[in-house]
Motif scaffolding. Structure first.
Motif, PDB file in Angstrom:
ATOM      1  N   PRO A  84       0.823  -1.214   0.000  1.00 33.01           N
ATOM      2  CA  PRO A  84       0.000   0.000   0.000  1.00 33.01           C
ATOM      3  C   PRO A  84       0.861   1.270   0.000  1.00 33.01           C
ATOM      4  O   PRO A  84       2.083   1.204   0.149  1.00 33.01           O
ATOM      5  CB  PRO A  84      -0.799  -0.146   1.289  1.00 33.01           C
ATOM      6  N   TRP A  85       0.198   2.403  -0.119  1.00 33.97           N
ATOM      7  CA  TRP A  85       0.912   3.678  -0.241  1.00 33.97           C
ATOM      8  C   TRP A  85       1.944   3.930   0.855  1.00 33.97           C
ATOM      9  O   TRP A  85       3.070   4.371   0.543  1.00 33.97           O
ATOM     10  CB  TRP A  85      -0.090   4.843  -0.310  1.00 33.97           C
ATOM     11  N   PRO A  86       1.635   3.692   2.126  1.00 29.02           N
ATOM     12  CA  PRO A  86       2.653   4.006   3.146  1.00 29.02           C
ATOM     13  C   PRO A  86       3.954   3.223   2.913  1.00 29.02           C
ATOM     14  O   PRO A  86       5.042   3.715   3.219  1.00 29.02           O
ATOM     15  CB  PRO A  86       1.995   3.580   4.470  1.00 29.02           C
ATOM     16  N   VAL A  87       3.821   2.010   2.369  1.00 30.58           N
ATOM     17  CA  VAL A  87       5.016   1.195   2.111  1.00 30.58           C
ATOM     18  C   VAL A  87       5.735   1.736   0.876  1.00 30.58           C
ATOM     19  O   VAL A  87       6.962   1.937   0.876  1.00 30.58           O
ATOM     20  CB  VAL A  87       4.609  -0.285   1.917  1.00 30.58           C
ATOM     21  N   LEU A  88       4.967   2.020  -0.173  1.00 34.19           N
ATOM     22  CA  LEU A  88       5.591   2.528  -1.407  1.00 34.19           C
ATOM     23  C   LEU A  88       6.262   3.872  -1.147  1.00 34.19           C
ATOM     24  O   LEU A  88       7.388   4.117  -1.602  1.00 34.19           O
ATOM     25  CB  LEU A  88       4.534   2.668  -2.503  1.00 34.19           C
ATOM     26  N   ASN A  89       5.584   4.721  -0.393  1.00 35.39           N
ATOM     27  CA  ASN A  89       6.179   6.039  -0.132  1.00 35.39           C
ATOM     28  C   ASN A  89       7.482   5.910   0.642  1.00 35.39           C
ATOM     29  O   ASN A  89       8.427   6.669   0.410  1.00 35.39           O
ATOM     30  CB  ASN A  89       5.192   6.929   0.635  1.00 35.39           C
ATOM     31  N   ALA A  90       7.529   4.934   1.548  1.00 30.10           N
ATOM     32  CA  ALA A  90       8.774   4.731   2.300  1.00 30.10           C
ATOM     33  C   ALA A  90       9.889   4.278   1.366  1.00 30.10           C
ATOM     34  O   ALA A  90      11.048   4.688   1.515  1.00 30.10           O
ATOM     35  CB  ALA A  90       8.546   3.700   3.416  1.00 30.10           C
ATOM     36  N   VAL A  91       9.551   3.420   0.394  1.00 29.44           N
ATOM     37  CA  VAL A  91      10.567   2.979  -0.576  1.00 29.44           C
ATOM     38  C   VAL A  91      11.071   4.190  -1.370  1.00 29.44           C
ATOM     39  O   VAL A  91      12.282   4.389  -1.538  1.00 29.44           O
ATOM     40  CB  VAL A  91      10.005   1.903  -1.529  1.00 29.44           C
ATOM     41  N   PHE A  92      10.118   5.019  -1.829  1.00 33.08           N
ATOM     42  CA  PHE A  92      10.528   6.208  -2.599  1.00 33.08           C
ATOM     43  C   PHE A  92      11.426   7.095  -1.738  1.00 33.08           C
ATOM     44  O   PHE A  92      12.446   7.604  -2.208  1.00 33.08           O
ATOM     45  CB  PHE A  92       9.307   7.018  -3.076  1.00 33.08           C
ATOM     46  N   ASP A  93      11.048   7.273  -0.462  1.00 30.23           N
ATOM     47  CA  ASP A  93      11.874   8.094   0.436  1.00 30.23           C
ATOM     48  C   ASP A  93      13.265   7.501   0.568  1.00 30.23           C
ATOM     49  O   ASP A  93      14.261   8.222   0.612  1.00 30.23           O
ATOM     50  CB  ASP A  93      11.245   8.181   1.843  1.00 30.23           C
ATOM     51  N   GLY A  94      13.310   6.178   0.653  1.00 29.46           N
ATOM     52  CA  GLY A  94      14.616   5.509   0.753  1.00 29.46           C
ATOM     53  C   GLY A  94      15.492   5.841  -0.439  1.00 29.46           C
ATOM     54  O   GLY A  94      16.680   6.150  -0.291  1.00 29.46           O
ATOM     55  N   TYR A  95      14.896   5.800  -1.632  1.00 27.58           N
ATOM     56  CA  TYR A  95      15.682   6.148  -2.834  1.00 27.58           C
ATOM     57  C   TYR A  95      16.115   7.614  -2.793  1.00 27.58           C
ATOM     58  O   TYR A  95      17.258   7.945  -3.091  1.00 27.58           O
ATOM     59  CB  TYR A  95      14.858   5.895  -4.102  1.00 27.58           C
ATOM     60  N   LYS A  96      15.140   8.467  -2.407  1.00 25.84           N
ATOM     61  CA  LYS A  96      15.459   9.909  -2.431  1.00 25.84           C
ATOM     62  C   LYS A  96      16.621  10.210  -1.487  1.00 25.84           C
ATOM     63  O   LYS A  96      17.466  11.046  -1.782  1.00 25.84           O
ATOM     64  CB  LYS A  96      14.227  10.727  -2.038  1.00 25.84           C
ATOM     65  N   GLN A  97      16.629   9.528  -0.347  1.00 19.30           N
ATOM     66  CA  GLN A  97      17.710   9.813   0.611  1.00 19.30           C
ATOM     67  C   GLN A  97      19.022   9.207   0.181  1.00 19.30           C
ATOM     68  O   GLN A  97      20.075   9.814   0.352  1.00 19.30           O
ATOM     69  CB  GLN A  97      17.342   9.254   1.983  1.00 19.30           C
ATOM     70  N   THR A  98      18.969   7.986  -0.358  1.00 23.38           N
ATOM     71  CA  THR A  98      20.247   7.289  -0.569  1.00 23.38           C
ATOM     72  C   THR A  98      20.882   7.598  -1.918  1.00 23.38           C
ATOM     73  O   THR A  98      22.097   7.536  -2.047  1.00 23.38           O
ATOM     74  CB  THR A  98      20.067   5.769  -0.449  1.00 23.38           C
ATOM     75  N   GLU A  99      20.064   7.943  -2.918  1.00 24.99           N
ATOM     76  CA  GLU A  99      20.637   8.115  -4.261  1.00 24.99           C
ATOM     77  C   GLU A  99      21.332   9.460  -4.447  1.00 24.99           C
ATOM     78  O   GLU A  99      21.923   9.709  -5.491  1.00 24.99           O
ATOM     79  CB  GLU A  99      19.551   7.928  -5.335  1.00 24.99           C
ATOM     80  N   ARG A 100      21.308  10.303  -3.435  1.00 24.51           N
ATOM     81  CA  ARG A 100      22.001  11.589  -3.548  1.00 24.51           C
ATOM     82  C   ARG A 100      23.518  11.426  -3.468  1.00 24.51           C
ATOM     83  O   ARG A 100      24.267  12.308  -3.845  1.00 24.51           O
ATOM     84  CB  ARG A 100      21.535  12.528  -2.423  1.00 24.51           C
ATOM     85  N   MET A 101      23.947  10.285  -2.964  1.00 26.74           N
ATOM     86  CA  MET A 101      25.380  10.001  -2.831  1.00 26.74           C
ATOM     87  C   MET A 101      26.091  11.107  -2.020  1.00 26.74           C
ATOM     88  O   MET A 101      27.224  11.459  -2.314  1.00 26.74           O
ATOM     89  CB  MET A 101      26.057   9.854  -4.202  1.00 26.74           C
ATOM     90  N   ASP A 102      25.369  11.632  -1.024  1.00 23.59           N
ATOM     91  CA  ASP A 102      26.023  12.653  -0.180  1.00 23.59           C
ATOM     92  C   ASP A 102      25.997  12.214   1.287  1.00 23.59           C
ATOM     93  O   ASP A 102      25.778  13.011   2.181  1.00 23.59           O
ATOM     94  CB  ASP A 102      25.360  14.016  -0.370  1.00 23.59           C
ATOM     95  N   GLN A 103      26.220  10.903   1.492  1.00 22.74           N
ATOM     96  CA  GLN A 103      26.246  10.375   2.851  1.00 22.74           C
ATOM     97  C   GLN A 103      27.332  11.105   3.659  1.00 22.74           C
ATOM     98  O   GLN A 103      28.405  11.409   3.109  1.00 22.74           O
ATOM     99  CB  GLN A 103      26.536   8.865   2.829  1.00 22.74           C
ATOM    100  N   PRO A 104      27.056  11.397   4.949  1.00 24.38           N
ATOM    101  CA  PRO A 104      28.046  12.130   5.754  1.00 24.38           C
ATOM    102  C   PRO A 104      29.393  11.417   5.807  1.00 24.38           C
ATOM    103  O   PRO A 104      30.442  12.060   5.829  1.00 24.38           O
ATOM    104  CB  PRO A 104      27.423  12.180   7.150  1.00 24.38           C
ATOM    105  N   ASN A 105      29.366  10.102   5.838  1.00 17.66           N
ATOM    106  CA  ASN A 105      30.609   9.332   5.910  1.00 17.66           C
ATOM    107  C   ASN A 105      31.000   8.934   4.481  1.00 17.66           C
ATOM    108  O   ASN A 105      30.216   8.289   3.779  1.00 17.66           O
ATOM    109  CB  ASN A 105      30.349   8.097   6.779  1.00 17.66           C
ATOM    110  N   PRO A 106      32.215   9.291   4.033  1.00 18.71           N
ATOM    111  CA  PRO A 106      32.573   8.983   2.640  1.00 18.71           C
ATOM    112  C   PRO A 106      32.663   7.488   2.362  1.00 18.71           C
ATOM    113  O   PRO A 106      32.672   7.069   1.213  1.00 18.71           O
ATOM    114  CB  PRO A 106      33.938   9.662   2.473  1.00 18.71           C
ATOM    115  N   GLU A 107      32.671   6.667   3.417  1.00 19.50           N
ATOM    116  CA  GLU A 107      32.731   5.202   3.234  1.00 19.50           C
ATOM    117  C   GLU A 107      31.334   4.572   3.215  1.00 19.50           C
ATOM    118  O   GLU A 107      31.183   3.358   3.172  1.00 19.50           O
ATOM    119  CB  GLU A 107      33.558   4.572   4.360  1.00 19.50           C
ATOM    120  N   ASP A 108      30.314   5.424   3.304  1.00 20.08           N
ATOM    121  CA  ASP A 108      28.935   4.933   3.403  1.00 20.08           C
ATOM    122  C   ASP A 108      28.256   5.050   2.036  1.00 20.08           C
ATOM    123  O   ASP A 108      28.217   6.137   1.453  1.00 20.08           O
ATOM    124  CB  ASP A 108      28.206   5.797   4.447  1.00 20.08           C
TER     125      ASP A 108
END
Ligand code: PLP
Length: 438
Positions: A84-108
Motif C-alpha cells: 500500500p501507499w505508506p510502504v511505497l512512499n517509504a521505498v521512494f523516500d529511501g531512494y530519495k535519501q540514498t541516491e544523492r550520494m552525499d552520505q556524511p561518511n565517505p565510506e557509506d
C-alpha cells in the motif's frame, strides 16, 4: 500512469512503442481483461483505527491505501501481497535519501549486504518475537530455505523429514542437497483436511527414523493453507534431539507470530505476502546455538566470522536498500492497525468464503479446527477445471484467484477485501457453474 494510458500517450507523441509493451497490451486486450480505470491517488492520510469501531467501514477506508483498482477483487494474496501507499512512499523516500550520494561518511554507500542494518533488523526482530542477532534480512523464503538446506552440516544418508505440502521454494533446496550430497528427503502426508494437531504430530512421529536430523515444514502450507502446530512440532523435535525448521512464508503479517515461543531452530518468511512489504523482503531466523553449524551459501567478507551471528547470512554484496525502508514501513503499518485486528479480519473473511463454498457443495480441504486455519480457505470443486475458472474469472469478472490441478481453489482473504468483494466472487462462481451445466 497505467499501461493503456502510457501507450496512448507514447503513440500520441509519435514515438515507437517498444515491442514487448505492444504485445503485452495486445494480449491483455485480447484476453478481455476489463480496463483498469484511473490510477488510484494516494489518500491524504491513514485512517485512525480507534475512530472505526465497526469493521467494514474501517477496512473500506484501508482499502483506499492500495493501488489495486477498485473494480478488481484480488483473492490471491497467498502468492504475493500488494504494497500500500505508506510502504511505497517509504521505498521512494529511501531512494530519495540514498541516491544523492552525499552520505556524511565517505565510506557509506547505498549498498546492502555489507552492513548490520540494525535499524531494519530491530523492528523486524521485535515484530516476530526474536532478537537482532538471530535475524538475517534476505530476499525471500526461498533464499532463506536454501541457506538452511545448503549450509547445515549433514552427512550422506542423513534424513530431512518434510510434509507432502511443501512449496518448491522449501522442497527443492533439499532435493538439490540430496542429489548433490546424498542427504535423504522423507515425507509425511498431511490429510486434506487436517482435523487436529494430534493427527499431524502422529504422522510426524511415525515418519522419523534414527537418521532424521531435521524436520522442515511449512508453518502455513501453500497447498491448503493449513496452519501446522509449530510449537508442538518444535517441542517434539527437541525432545528427540532433532532440529526443527519452519517455512513461514505466509505467516508474517497474516497472524500472530512469536518465534521464541515456537522454540524452533530455524524460521524463514516472505513478508511481501501478508505483511504487504516490498517484493524481495525476506528473513532467516537461526537460533544462536545452531548458527555455527550452518555454512554460508554466499560469501563475501564476513562469511567466516561467527561473531557476526545471523548477520553473516546477510553479507551477500550490493543489493536494494530502499526495500528495507518499505519493510520497516510495512511493520509500522501493521502495528498502527494492530495485528490482532488484522488476524481477526483474515479469519472472519476466510471463514465466510469457506462456509459459502461448502454451502455450494464444495469439498473442504480447510481444517475444521480454527487453530489449524487462518487467512486461506481451500476447497475442491470437481469437475470444474480450476484453470478454466481462473481464466474466466479474470477475463470476464476481474476477479483473481489461484488453485491447483485439477479442481482445487485456494482463496486468500487479505484484510483489505470487503464482504461485497467476496459476494462478487460467489455470484461469479454461481454464474460459471450455471453456464457450464447449461
Ligand atoms: C510455504 C511457501 N514457501 C515458500 C514460498 C516461496 O516464496 P518466495 O517466492 O517469496 O520465496 C511460498 C510462496 O507461495 C510458500 O507458500
Amino acid at each position: 500512469m497505467d499501461r493503456r494510458r502510457f501507450l496512448a500517450a507514447v503513440s500520441a507523441t509519435g514515438m515507437a512503442i517498444p515491442l514487448e509493451l505492444r504485445s503485452l497490451a495486445q494480449s491483455s486486450a485480447k484476453a478481455g481483461v476489463p480496463s483498469a480505470g484511473p490510477d488510484p491517488a494516494p489518500p491524504a492520510k491513514l485512517p485512525d483505527p480507534a475512530a472505526f469501531p465497526n469493521e467494514d467501514p474501517f477496512w473500506a477506508e484501508m482499502r483506499k491505501q492500495f493501488l489495486i483498482p477498485s473494480d478488481e477483487v484480488y483473492l490471491n494474496n497467498g502468492t504475493v501481497g500488494s504494497s500500500p501507499w505508506p510502504v511505497l512512499n517509504a521505498v521512494f523516500d529511501g531512494y530519495k535519501q540514498t541516491e544523492r550520494m552525499d552520505q556524511p561518511n565517505p565510506e557509506d554507500y547505498p549498498i546492502w549486504g555489507y552492513d548490520s542494518w540494525n535499524e531494519f533488523r530491530d523492528p523486524l526482530a521485535e515484530f516476530v518475537g526474536a532478537s537482532r542477532d538471530e535475524i538475517a534480512l534476505v530476499r525471500n523464503a526461498t533464499e532463506a530455505n536454501s541457506y538452511i538446506a545448503n549450509g547445515l552440516e549433514m552427512k550422506a544418508g542423513d534424513e530431512v523429514l518434510m510434509s507432502d505440502q511443501e512449496h518448491p521454494g522449501g522442497e527443492q533446496p533439499w532435493n538439490l542437497r540430496a542429489k548433490r550430497y546424498g542427504v535423504v528427503v522423507k515425507k509425511f502426508q498431511i490429510p486434506k483436511p487436517a482435523k487436529s494437531a494430534a493427527e499431524i504430530l502422529n504422522r510426524i512421529s511415525d515418519a522419523i527414523t534414527p537418521r532424521t536430523r531435521i524436520i522442515f515444514v511449512s508453518h502455513i502450507s501453500t497447498d491448503t493453507g493449513v496452519v501446522l502446530p509449530a510449537s508442538e512440532i518444535a517441542q517434539f523435535a527437541r525432545d528427540k534431539g532433532i532440529l526443527s525448521a519452519f517455512d513461514g512464508a505466509h505467516v508474517t503479517g497474516m497472524m500472530r507470530l512469536n518465534i521464541h515461543e515456537i522454540g524452533c531452530d530455524f524460521y524463514t518468511s516472505s513478508p511481501h505476502k501478508w505483511l504487504m512489504a516490498p517484493k524481495g523482503s525476506g528473513y532467516l531466523y537461526i537460533r544462536p546455538e545452531v548458527q555455527e553449524r550452518v555454512w554460508n551459501t554466499l560469501a563475501t567478507h564476513g562469511w567466516d566470522e561467527p561473531q557476526l551471528k545471523a548477520q553473516r547470512f546477510e553479507m551477500f554484496g550490493s543489493s536494494n536498500v530502499p526495500n528495507l525502508w518499505g519493510l520497516r514501513a510495512a511493520i509500522n503499518l501493521c502495528n498502527h492497525i494492530g495485528l490482532d485486528r488484522i488476524e481477526r479480519r483474515h479469519r472472519a473473511m476466510a471463514d465466510y468464503i469457506h462456509a459459502e463454498m461448502v454451502k455450494r457443495g464444495a469439498e473442504s480441504w480447510t481444517s475444521p479446527d480454527p487453530a489449524l486455519r487462518c487467512g486461506i480457505a481451500t476447497v475442491n470443486v470437481p469437475p470444474i477445471k480450476r484453470m478454466d475458472l481462473e481464466n474466466w474469472l479474470w477475463q470476464t469478472k476481474k476477479i483473481r484467484i489461484r488453485g491447483g490441478e485439477p479442481s482445487k481453489l485456494r482463496l486468500s482473504t487479505p484484510y483489505y477485501l470487503l464482504k461485497s468483494d467476496i459476494d462478487r466472487f460467489l455470484a461469479a462462481f454461481d454464474e460459471y457453474r450455471r453456464m457450464n451445466r447449461a
